[in-house]
Scaffold this active site. Structure first.
Site, mmCIF file in Angstrom:
data_model
loop_
_atom_site.group_PDB
_atom_site.id
_atom_site.type_symbol
_atom_site.label_atom_id
_atom_site.label_comp_id
_atom_site.label_asym_id
_atom_site.label_seq_id
_atom_site.Cartn_x
_atom_site.Cartn_y
_atom_site.Cartn_z
ATOM 1 N N LYS A 91 0.780 -1.186 0.018
ATOM 2 C CA LYS A 91 0.056 -0.083 -0.051
ATOM 3 C C LYS A 91 1.119 1.262 0.091
ATOM 4 O O LYS A 91 1.572 1.380 0.616
ATOM 5 C CB LYS A 91 -0.815 0.018 1.211
ATOM 6 C CG LYS A 91 -2.234 -0.825 1.188
ATOM 7 C CD LYS A 91 -2.983 -0.755 2.170
ATOM 8 C CE LYS A 91 -4.147 0.728 2.507
ATOM 9 N NZ LYS A 91 -4.733 0.472 3.574
HETATM 10 O O1 G3P Z 1 -7.305 1.342 5.687
HETATM 11 C C1 G3P Z 1 -7.530 2.722 5.152
HETATM 12 C C2 G3P Z 1 -9.074 3.255 5.623
HETATM 13 O O2 G3P Z 1 -9.757 2.127 5.564
HETATM 14 C C3 G3P Z 1 -9.113 4.172 6.567
HETATM 15 O O3 G3P Z 1 -10.320 4.083 6.984
HETATM 16 O O4 G3P Z 1 -11.876 4.271 9.170
HETATM 17 O O5 G3P Z 1 -9.484 5.420 9.407
HETATM 18 O O6 G3P Z 1 -11.263 6.311 7.852
HETATM 19 P P1 G3P Z 1 -10.834 4.885 8.427
#
Ligand code: G3P
Length: 228
Positions: free
Chosen positions: A86
């Site tokens: 990533k």
């Molecule tokens: O893995 C990256 C993404 O899913 C971030 O999610 O919940 O931290 O906005 P969040």
């Protein structure tokens, strides 16, 4: 549409892989930090639970493309199985994606907030782009609209890149992402369970049980009573 889990928590992974059709795991530095574990042990444990075929997306921390590529090569030597590196969709990240693509390494362009970022990452050779839905909604953006436009690019330009929609906080966002035709969503373990929740489902299951038990007795299965 593929379901992935956006967690590195071993218990959550074990439970969800047991119950649900999960195609992979996504992590990011915040998710990893929450586990406070030795990284080699953590990724070995994750791989043991999810198996070699399941996708595992692991994010680099470097700020220059050289650092990102070095981390990517190191991760590939340390983490077995189906690995995706990533990389944030910043200029140095796009350069790293180009270089890793030349080396036949699979990448996921992350922290995507605009269709143009997704298109650029796809042109660089990213296997997946990961647009963040809830983080956009939180600032009065429209995460699902961005997904829709990225999917339009996928069709218009017949991109080989897949869309892995991320950053979800509720079922409605996942539902709308699915209607956009995204290839995959990554969600928390809690949200994965919520995708199945409906009070009428449980009410129906409970009334079936009551009717059955009145005739066949409590705890009886079809195998117990079929031939009697
Ligand atoms: O893995 C990256 C993404 O899913 C971030 O999610 O919940 O931290 O906005 P969040």
């Amino acid at each position: 549409m593929m379901y992935l889990l956006d967690t590195a928590n071993i218990e959550q992974l074990r439970k969800c892989y047991d119950l649900f059709p999960v195609s992979g795991v996504t992590t990011n530095p915040s998710i990893i930090s929450r586990e406070k574990s030795n990284l080699k042990e953590l990724f070995t444990d994750i791989r043991n639970i999810i198996g070699p075929e399941s996708m595992l997306h692991v994010q680099v921390m470097g700020t220059s493309s050289e650092e990102m590529v070095r981390e990517a090569k190191y991760l590939s030597s340390q983490i077995t199985g189906n690995l995706y590196i990533k990389i944030p969709a910043v200029p140095q990240g796009i350069k790293a994606i180009k270089e890793l693509t030349k080396l036949n390494m699979k990448t996921t362009a992350t922290a995507i907030f605009t269709p143009q970022q997704a298109l650029m990452a796809a042109a660089a050779g990213a296997s997946f782009v990961a647009p963040y839905v809830n983080r956009l909604d939180n600032i009065c953006g429209d995460g699902v609209e961005v997904l829709g436009e990225i999917m339009k690019f996928c069709k218009l330009y017949q991109l080989g890149t897949k869309v892995l929609a991320a950053s979800f906080k509720n079922v409605e966002q996942v539902h709308k992402a699915a209607l956009c035709g995204v290839h995959a969503v990554t969600v928390s373990a809690e949200l994965m369970e919520q995708l199945l929740e409906h009070p009428l489902t449980w009410a129906s299951v409970n009334s079936f049980k009551t009717d059955w038990e009145e005739v066949y007795g409590a705890g009886k299965l079809l195998t117990d009573v079929f031939n009697f």
